[in-house]
Design an enzyme around this catalytic site. Sequence first.
Site, short mmCIF file in Angstrom:
data_model
loop_
_atom_site.label_atom_id
_atom_site.label_comp_id
_atom_site.label_asym_id
_atom_site.label_seq_id
_atom_site.Cartn_x
_atom_site.Cartn_y
_atom_site.Cartn_z
N ASN A 32 -6.01 -1.33 6.45
CA ASN A 32 -5.77 -1.72 7.84
C ASN A 32 -5.48 -0.52 8.73
O ASN A 32 -5.25 -0.68 9.93
CB ASN A 32 -4.65 -2.76 7.94
CG ASN A 32 -3.30 -2.22 7.48
OD1 ASN A 32 -3.13 -1.02 7.23
ND2 ASN A 32 -2.33 -3.13 7.36
N ASP A 50 -6.78 -6.54 7.01
CA ASP A 50 -5.50 -6.74 6.35
C ASP A 50 -5.66 -7.65 5.14
O ASP A 50 -6.37 -8.67 5.22
CB ASP A 50 -4.51 -7.37 7.34
CG ASP A 50 -3.07 -7.24 6.90
OD1 ASP A 50 -2.70 -7.88 5.90
OD2 ASP A 50 -2.32 -6.48 7.54
N SER A 76 5.99 1.67 1.84
CA SER A 76 6.62 2.40 0.73
C SER A 76 7.81 3.26 1.11
O SER A 76 8.17 4.18 0.36
CB SER A 76 5.57 3.28 0.04
OG SER A 76 5.03 4.22 0.95
N TYR A 140 12.17 -1.96 -1.47
CA TYR A 140 10.84 -1.45 -1.82
C TYR A 140 10.57 -1.61 -3.31
O TYR A 140 9.55 -2.19 -3.72
CB TYR A 140 10.72 0.02 -1.40
CG TYR A 140 9.56 0.74 -2.04
CD1 TYR A 140 8.25 0.32 -1.82
CD2 TYR A 140 9.78 1.84 -2.87
CE1 TYR A 140 7.18 0.98 -2.42
CE2 TYR A 140 8.72 2.50 -3.46
CZ TYR A 140 7.42 2.07 -3.24
OH TYR A 140 6.37 2.71 -3.84
N LYS A 144 7.81 -4.13 -5.35
CA LYS A 144 6.82 -3.64 -6.31
C LYS A 144 6.97 -4.34 -7.67
O LYS A 144 5.98 -4.66 -8.33
CB LYS A 144 6.97 -2.12 -6.47
CG LYS A 144 6.43 -1.32 -5.29
CD LYS A 144 4.91 -1.18 -5.35
CE LYS A 144 4.40 -0.19 -4.33
NZ LYS A 144 3.00 0.19 -4.54
N HIS A 188 8.69 12.91 2.50
CA HIS A 188 8.57 13.55 1.19
C HIS A 188 8.96 15.03 1.26
O HIS A 188 8.65 15.72 2.24
CB HIS A 188 7.15 13.41 0.65
CG HIS A 188 6.77 11.99 0.38
ND1 HIS A 188 5.48 11.59 0.14
CD2 HIS A 188 7.53 10.86 0.31
CE1 HIS A 188 5.45 10.28 -0.06
NE2 HIS A 188 6.68 9.82 0.03
#
Length: 330
Positions: A32, A50, A76, A140, A144, A188
């Site tokens: 998306n 989507d 994430s 999160y 998962k 990150h």
Amino acid sequence: MAVLVTGGAGYIGSHTVAALLERGEQIIVADNLQQGHREAVLGGKLYVGDLRDGEFLDTVFQENSIDAVIHFAANSLVGESMKDPGKYYHNNVYGTLSLLEAMIRHQVGKIVFSSTAATYGEPENVPIDEHDRTLPTNAYGETKLAMEKMMKWFDVAHGLKYISLRYFNAAGAHASGRIGEDHSPETHLIPLVLQAALGQRPHISVFGDDYPTEDGTCIRDYIHVSDLADAHVLAVDRLREGGDSAVYNLGNGTGFSVKQVIDIARWVTDHEIPAVMEARRAGDPAVLVASSERARQELGWNPSRAKLEDIIGSAWAWHRNNPGGYNKNG
């Protein structure tokens, strides 16, 4: 037959698309573009839409002969997941349910899932083993894990075979220099350190230097993104060969400390990279490292880019040449 890569315009997804293209696979990408980049898709056919849209998925499956899916599409960010868990359940869990139902409708019975070692929560053992308990400490990781469990029951009910790959930190960039890491916002460590080297931020923050590790900073698992891509390709091969559903950890086995990452980045970039010590963040374990012995033995995964200087060096080459990311004017 083609491989459908959901989230294939994202960081790890685009590198997996590149790995599949290098061996001549037919690739279909569904994304998306919420976090992905059209420019990161080096080949194949891109569908923008989507996964929660069943009609969109029906179009993708009807127009292509797909025999396997690699599923990356998900939100994430750990911090965001704790502030807005509903977003994560709706996109990650409902999106996966929609995808699995479409796979059943179109008789596609193989899926490789990009999971996370965050499913384990606080580690019982270091390195973490696939048999260790799963007790996520954030929304999160919980979503998962819910996605993994959903796949298990679709296997029981429909014979849909899945391989779930759990790992921590992807890093680095493709050897061609054409694709790399570009998140907004960026969370990150390695790209944040390199942004400091480029002068895009005044310093890198180190959250805690009093952990029970050799240099006092947290130790984390860093794997070259192309090695992760290879693992996803090997997992597709195993399912095509009739392999059963399974969960595999992917890790470097030892981990690197925050200080090591900064020191190696200084050496690679030849920049000072100021570091500012700050208070610990709540919930940060001292060491998070996953064992990959099972993946090495059963998938034949043999990461070839494990040196930290190689990981950071490839990332630096991309960030230096693309300081604005995929937005060349940024």
